[in-house]
Motif scaffolding. Structure first.
Motif, PDB file in Angstrom:
ATOM      1  N   TYR A  47      14.172  21.729  77.852  1.00 17.41           N
ATOM      2  CA  TYR A  47      13.386  20.767  78.602  1.00 17.41           C
ATOM      3  C   TYR A  47      11.898  20.918  78.262  1.00 17.41           C
ATOM      4  O   TYR A  47      11.196  19.931  78.003  1.00 17.41           O
ATOM      5  CB  TYR A  47      13.648  20.985  80.107  1.00 17.41           C
ATOM      6  CG  TYR A  47      12.956  20.030  81.034  1.00 17.41           C
ATOM      7  CD1 TYR A  47      12.528  20.456  82.296  1.00 17.41           C
ATOM      8  CD2 TYR A  47      12.731  18.695  80.685  1.00 17.41           C
ATOM      9  CE1 TYR A  47      11.897  19.585  83.170  1.00 17.41           C
ATOM     10  CE2 TYR A  47      12.099  17.824  81.563  1.00 17.41           C
ATOM     11  CZ  TYR A  47      11.681  18.274  82.796  1.00 17.41           C
ATOM     12  OH  TYR A  47      11.048  17.424  83.664  1.00 17.41           O
ATOM     13  N   ALA A  48      11.419  22.151  78.251  1.00 21.83           N
ATOM     14  CA  ALA A  48      10.015  22.418  77.944  1.00 21.83           C
ATOM     15  C   ALA A  48       9.679  21.969  76.521  1.00 21.83           C
ATOM     16  O   ALA A  48       8.609  21.408  76.267  1.00 21.83           O
ATOM     17  CB  ALA A  48       9.706  23.904  78.117  1.00 21.83           C
ATOM     18  N   THR A  49      10.609  22.214  75.610  1.00 20.46           N
ATOM     19  CA  THR A  49      10.391  21.836  74.212  1.00 20.46           C
ATOM     20  C   THR A  49      10.276  20.325  74.085  1.00 20.46           C
ATOM     21  O   THR A  49       9.379  19.809  73.413  1.00 20.46           O
ATOM     22  CB  THR A  49      11.550  22.335  73.331  1.00 20.46           C
ATOM     23  OG1 THR A  49      11.595  23.758  73.396  1.00 20.46           O
ATOM     24  CG2 THR A  49      11.361  21.901  71.892  1.00 20.46           C
ATOM     25  N   SER A  50      11.201  19.648  74.733  1.00 17.50           N
ATOM     26  CA  SER A  50      11.208  18.192  74.652  1.00 17.50           C
ATOM     27  C   SER A  50       9.929  17.613  75.231  1.00 17.50           C
ATOM     28  O   SER A  50       9.296  16.726  74.644  1.00 17.50           O
ATOM     29  CB  SER A  50      12.431  17.666  75.416  1.00 17.50           C
ATOM     30  OG  SER A  50      12.373  16.272  75.503  1.00 17.50           O
ATOM     31  N   ASN A  53       7.009  18.379  73.011  1.00 17.68           N
ATOM     32  CA  ASN A  53       7.068  17.569  71.804  1.00 17.68           C
ATOM     33  C   ASN A  53       6.537  16.163  72.044  1.00 17.68           C
ATOM     34  O   ASN A  53       5.937  15.558  71.153  1.00 17.68           O
ATOM     35  CB  ASN A  53       8.511  17.521  71.283  1.00 17.68           C
ATOM     36  CG  ASN A  53       8.585  17.072  69.845  1.00 17.68           C
ATOM     37  OD1 ASN A  53       7.821  17.542  69.016  1.00 17.68           O
ATOM     38  ND2 ASN A  53       9.458  16.141  69.546  1.00 17.68           N
ATOM     39  N   ASN A  54       6.747  15.668  73.254  1.00 17.14           N
ATOM     40  CA  ASN A  54       6.212  14.346  73.580  1.00 17.14           C
ATOM     41  C   ASN A  54       4.698  14.332  73.459  1.00 17.14           C
ATOM     42  O   ASN A  54       4.107  13.367  72.967  1.00 17.14           O
ATOM     43  CB  ASN A  54       6.610  13.938  75.002  1.00 17.14           C
ATOM     44  CG  ASN A  54       8.060  13.512  75.070  1.00 17.14           C
ATOM     45  OD1 ASN A  54       8.639  13.102  74.068  1.00 17.14           O
ATOM     46  ND2 ASN A  54       8.653  13.598  76.248  1.00 17.14           N
ATOM     47  N   PHE A  55       4.073  15.411  73.911  1.00 16.40           N
ATOM     48  CA  PHE A  55       2.620  15.497  73.805  1.00 16.40           C
ATOM     49  C   PHE A  55       2.188  15.538  72.346  1.00 16.40           C
ATOM     50  O   PHE A  55       1.200  14.911  71.956  1.00 16.40           O
ATOM     51  CB  PHE A  55       2.097  16.717  74.561  1.00 16.40           C
ATOM     52  CG  PHE A  55       2.070  16.521  76.052  1.00 16.40           C
ATOM     53  CD1 PHE A  55       3.059  17.090  76.850  1.00 16.40           C
ATOM     54  CD2 PHE A  55       1.086  15.758  76.654  1.00 16.40           C
ATOM     55  CE1 PHE A  55       3.055  16.900  78.228  1.00 16.40           C
ATOM     56  CE2 PHE A  55       1.069  15.560  78.037  1.00 16.40           C
ATOM     57  CZ  PHE A  55       2.059  16.128  78.820  1.00 16.40           C
ATOM     58  N   ALA A  66       0.563  25.327  70.980  1.00 19.88           N
ATOM     59  CA  ALA A  66       0.514  25.976  72.294  1.00 19.88           C
ATOM     60  C   ALA A  66      -0.015  25.028  73.365  1.00 19.88           C
ATOM     61  O   ALA A  66       0.469  25.015  74.505  1.00 19.88           O
ATOM     62  CB  ALA A  66      -0.331  27.248  72.215  1.00 19.88           C
ATOM     63  N   GLY A  67      -1.012  24.229  72.998  1.00 20.30           N
ATOM     64  CA  GLY A  67      -1.584  23.276  73.946  1.00 20.30           C
ATOM     65  C   GLY A  67      -0.543  22.292  74.473  1.00 20.30           C
ATOM     66  O   GLY A  67      -0.531  21.932  75.653  1.00 20.30           O
ATOM     67  N   ASP A  68       0.352  21.885  73.574  1.00 17.11           N
ATOM     68  CA  ASP A  68       1.416  20.963  73.981  1.00 17.11           C
ATOM     69  C   ASP A  68       2.312  21.620  75.025  1.00 17.11           C
ATOM     70  O   ASP A  68       2.755  20.982  75.980  1.00 17.11           O
ATOM     71  CB  ASP A  68       2.262  20.562  72.766  1.00 17.11           C
ATOM     72  CG  ASP A  68       1.454  19.846  71.707  1.00 17.11           C
ATOM     73  OD1 ASP A  68       1.731  20.050  70.510  1.00 17.11           O
ATOM     74  OD2 ASP A  68       0.530  19.091  72.079  1.00 17.11           O
ATOM     75  N   VAL A  69       2.599  22.891  74.808  1.00 16.21           N
ATOM     76  CA  VAL A  69       3.472  23.601  75.747  1.00 16.21           C
ATOM     77  C   VAL A  69       2.800  23.731  77.109  1.00 16.21           C
ATOM     78  O   VAL A  69       3.413  23.518  78.155  1.00 16.21           O
ATOM     79  CB  VAL A  69       3.869  24.990  75.208  1.00 16.21           C
ATOM     80  CG1 VAL A  69       4.753  25.721  76.208  1.00 16.21           C
ATOM     81  CG2 VAL A  69       4.574  24.867  73.873  1.00 16.21           C
ATOM     82  N   ALA A  72       2.954  20.570  78.828  1.00 15.22           N
ATOM     83  CA  ALA A  72       4.320  20.364  79.315  1.00 15.22           C
ATOM     84  C   ALA A  72       4.545  21.100  80.636  1.00 15.22           C
ATOM     85  O   ALA A  72       5.165  20.574  81.563  1.00 15.22           O
ATOM     86  CB  ALA A  72       5.331  20.839  78.269  1.00 15.22           C
ATOM     87  N   MET A  73       4.035  22.306  80.737  1.00 13.13           N
ATOM     88  CA  MET A  73       4.206  23.098  81.962  1.00 13.13           C
ATOM     89  C   MET A  73       3.624  22.358  83.150  1.00 13.13           C
ATOM     90  O   MET A  73       4.206  22.322  84.237  1.00 13.13           O
ATOM     91  CB  MET A  73       3.522  24.469  81.826  1.00 13.13           C
ATOM     92  CG  MET A  73       4.212  25.404  80.863  1.00 13.13           C
ATOM     93  SD  MET A  73       5.916  25.758  81.333  1.00 13.13           S
ATOM     94  CE  MET A  73       6.786  25.158  79.910  1.00 13.13           C
ATOM     95  N   GLU A  74       2.468  21.751  82.905  1.00 16.18           N
ATOM     96  CA  GLU A  74       1.839  21.022  83.994  1.00 16.18           C
ATOM     97  C   GLU A  74       2.680  19.810  84.377  1.00 16.18           C
ATOM     98  O   GLU A  74       2.926  19.549  85.553  1.00 16.18           O
ATOM     99  CB  GLU A  74       0.451  20.562  83.560  1.00 16.18           C
ATOM    100  CG  GLU A  74      -0.551  20.812  84.635  1.00 16.18           C
ATOM    101  CD  GLU A  74      -1.949  20.402  84.309  1.00 16.18           C
ATOM    102  OE1 GLU A  74      -2.391  20.623  83.177  1.00 16.18           O
ATOM    103  OE2 GLU A  74      -2.589  19.861  85.232  1.00 16.18           O
TER     104      GLU A  74
END
Lengths: 143, 128
Positions: A47-50, A53-55, A66-69, A72-74
């Protein structure tokens, strides 16, 4: 052949250790609960990866960073993770820098060493030639 | 100088022909200062920072067909986030065990936590 998500579980021993360290002493965890948590962790990764990846795709980047991850967390409402993740990232980046310096230094030493070895070989060859010609022993000047 | 030495952010390619060929790293192996494209030794040396093996995390990420490349840092951050997630869900499930006056965390405690807590909504229907 690509591995399917179902085939990839995170190592049980590690999951168990993380769980135990999070819970107070004296608390046990059933096998089924452990298995479910492990599965949940795998789902979390996907889920986090997906999400991350959208970002990346939005920013027209092919490489997830890392910024994308963190973004995603937010998005996933795990804001509480942001601070510890940023701190861990800083340590990780320092470690990476250190490793780069170590491997650069090793390479430099290697180049120096092979240069020195070549000199010694040449000197030894010369001396051998002299021995053959003069049948005298010469002192080896090794340094 | 030839730039063959490791760079901080090496995109690790996520192609399927490398799947299954990576070893697990458990954080006990010695540091390898060279960082090949797969980032595997790097993963090993940094698994002290992350308890979960980066190679396994990366393999999981690879299964997403939309994902092409991921930086080593991103794999590390996801590993770390997963660790935090496990801690969180274990603690939240424990509340339900304690409500049931139990000292053993059971599957139903997990189910309760997933149902009750918004952040875990994505898990609904995904566990066996």
């Amino acid at each position: 052949m690509a591995e399917r998500p179902e085939d990839l579980n995170l190592p049980n021993a590690v999951i168990t250790r993380i769980i135990k360290e999070a819970l107070p002493d004296g608390v046990n965890v059933s096998k089924e609960a452990r298995r479910a948590i492990s599965q949940a962790a795998s789902v979390f990764v996907l889920y986090a990866t997906s999400c991350a990846n959208n970002f990346a795709m939005k920013a027209k980047r092919k490489t997830l960073n890392a910024g994308d991850v963190l973004a995603a967390m937010e998005e996933m409402e795990f804001q509480r993770f942001l601070e510890p993740l940023r701190a861990a990232l800083a340590v990780y980046q320092k470690g990476q820098k250190g490793k780069k310096e170590v491997s650069e230094q090793k390479r430099r030493e290697k180049e120096k060493k092979s240069g020195r070895e070549e000199e010694e070989e040449e000197r030894m060859e010369e001396e051998q030639e002299n021995e053959v010609e003069e049948e005298e022993e010469e002192e080896e000047v090794e340094n | 100088m030839a730039a063959t030495v490791a760079t901080p952010v090496t995109p690790t390619e996520l192609d399927s022909d490398r799947c299954g060929s990576e070893e697990e790293s458990r954080g006990t192996e010695a540091e390898d200062s060279s960082q090949p494209q797969t980032g595997l030794p790097a993963a090993v040396s940094h698994s002290r920072l992350s308890k979960l093996p980066l190679a396994r995390i990366k393999a999981l990420m690879k299964t997403d067909p939309d994902v092409s490349l991921a930086s080593q840092e991103s794999v590390f951050i996801i590993a770390k986030a997963t660790e935090l997630f496990v801690e969180m869900i274990a603690k939240d499930a424990l509340v339900y065990a304690q409500q049931g006056k139990r000292k053993t965390l059971q599957r139903k405690d997990l189910d309760n936590a997933i149902e009750a807590i918004d952040e875990f909504a994505f898990l609904e229907g995904t566990l066996d």
